[in-house]
Design a protein around this motif. Structure first.
Motif: not given
Length: 189
Positions: A134-138
């Motif tokens: 969850a809340a994955l940024r990249g």
């Protein structure tokens, strides 16, 4: 010939009673020729304003040609400025016959030849295929060659992954500023 523009995806998912939270606007063209036993297809498709499980999906375009149980495919995704993020090019064995004897839709021993290359590929759409993150940024960058067969695919190439943040849903742990380099060789990573 079939042509369509401005078709929203969400209503079609609802019709199929799917539980995927996705939307976007599709357009495209499909030209059909040949016979039911040996169809020939030529087409293009676009996706804009895409969203899957709350995550924005880059705009995408694809062209394809199908004949003799082989799909030739070229696809790209683009950021909001039009810069290419991901490029896919290759040939996939598939049997789309509408009549006659179809032994396998995905012929298990026919060769796969696919190149997937990109720069600044967003990772957030990965949340749509797993509930472990969850809340994955990249982002990721690199090139992977897919070859072999449907029964024994082989991946060769390198990927660099930069994760700004990700939460592991099983533990609730939030991780920040991670990176990895993956080297793929056959069936090993």
């Amino acid at each position: 010939e079939l042509a369509f523009e401005g078709v929203r995806i969400a209503p079609w998912i609802a019709i199929t009673q799917g539980d995927l939270d996705a939307d976007g606007v599709m357009g495209g063209r499909l030209t059909m020729a040949g016979t039911r036993e040996s169809p020939q297809l030529d087409g293009r498709a676009t996706l804009t304003a895409g969203r899957v499980e709350g995550a924005l999906v880059p705009d995408a375009s694809a062209t394809f040609r199908y004949a003799d149980r082989e799909m030739q495919l070229t696809a790209e995704t683009h950021d909001s400025t039009g810069r290419a993020l991901l490029h896919v090019d290759g040939t996939l064995p598939v049997d789309l016959a509408l009549a006659g004897e179809v032994v396998e839709r995905l012929p298990s021993s026919a060769p796969i030849r696919l190149t997937v290359a990109g720069d600044s590929i967003p990772l957030s759409p990965a949340m749509a295929i797993t509930d472990a993150l969850a809340a994955l940024r990249g982002s990721a960058r690199g090139e992977v060659l897919v070859h072999g067969t449907w029964d024994a695919p082989r991946l060769t190439g390198d990927l660099d992954i930069a994760v700004e943040q990700v939460r592991l849903t099983s533990t609730g742990v939030m991780m920040r500023d991670g990176s990895a380099h993956l080297r793929l060789a056959g069936d090993a990573m």
